[in-house]
Design an enzyme around this catalytic site. Structure first.
Site, short mmCIF file in Angstrom:
data_model
loop_
_atom_site.label_atom_id
_atom_site.label_comp_id
_atom_site.label_asym_id
_atom_site.label_seq_id
_atom_site.Cartn_x
_atom_site.Cartn_y
_atom_site.Cartn_z
N CYS A 19 -5.30 -6.79 9.58
CA CYS A 19 -4.55 -6.81 8.15
C CYS A 19 -4.30 -7.73 7.16
CB CYS A 19 -4.88 -5.32 8.19
SG CYS A 19 -4.05 -5.09 5.63
N GLU A 71 1.61 1.60 1.09
CA GLU A 71 0.98 0.65 -0.26
C GLU A 71 1.55 -1.12 -0.04
OE1 GLU A 71 2.11 -1.49 -2.90
OE2 GLU A 71 -0.40 -2.49 -2.92
N SER A 72 1.19 -2.15 0.87
CA SER A 72 2.34 -3.31 0.60
C SER A 72 3.16 -3.60 0.21
CB SER A 72 0.84 -4.77 1.53
OG SER A 72 1.65 -5.27 1.56
#
Length: 212
Positions: A19, A71-72
């Site tokens: 990812c 959430e990145s």
């Protein structure tokens, strides 16, 4: 896998090994030298321990005691504020706001196109690949203008751009035609950083070649 309840004092980052968004968060961890457990998992089969804290099982998910973030970009900013040295965000409010806007633009344009390259049908994927390559090449003057991406110091922006560039060979995008090969030169400098090398999962190590 050890139960989360027994490890409340430990920071855990759940991450899919391929990812790109998770890679950005892992790069921040490594750049700041933060001690954390990185738990790689199959996104199609999230571990029960993760689903208990985050039912969506989305990657990345950061857990620290009772805090759960998934959430990145929020995770990246939290890590930078939680561990302020070395700072990866600009110090003044105007520069920070501009950096956030730039990261949002990169996500909406480059990362969305990367998603389309990877996860859409052949026709749409081919179109997205062409658009992504052209967009990156048109940004060559930005890569050449300053030591880092639009800044003079390594920042969260570089933590967003570098994992994307690492994936370009694996999706068949060649950026060597940029004037003076500036994009690849920038990329090689970023890939040479020890923190970047440490941030790679075993899957990601096969996506491109590290500089020798």
């Amino acid at each position: 896998m050890t139960n989360i309840a027994a490890r409340k004092s430990v920071m855990i980052l759940y991450s899919s090994p391929n990812c790109a968004m998770s890679h950005c968060a892992r790069l921040v961890l490594q750049e700041k030298g933060i001690t954390a457990d990185i738990e790689y998992y199959d996104f199609e089969n999230p571990p029960k321990e993760l689903l208990k804290e985050n039912p969506s099982g989305v990657s990345p998910t950061l857990i620290e005691r009772d805090l759960v973030l998934y959430e990145s970009r929020i995770i990246m900013e939290y890590l930078d504020e939680r561990f302020p040295h070395p700072p990866l965000h600009q110090m003044d409010p105007v520069s920070r706001a501009n950096a956030r806007m730039l990261i949002k633009k990169i996500d909406q344009e480059w990362y969305q196109l990367l998603h389309d390259v990877l996860y859409t049908g052949e026709k749409k994927s081919a179109k997205a690949k062409k658009m992504l390559r052209e967009s990156l090449l048109s940004s060559a003057p930005i890569f050449a203008a300053r030591a880092y991406f639009m800044t003079d110091e390594f920042s969260l922006i570089d933590c967003v751009v570098t994992p994307l560039l690492w994936r370009m060979p694996s999706v068949g995008i060649d950026l060597s035609s940029a004037p003076d090969n500036v994009i690849n030169k920038y990329a090689q400098r970023m890939f040479n950083r020890p923190a970047f090398r440490r941030s790679l999962s075993e899957v990601e190590k096969d996506m491109a070649e590290l500089p020798r």
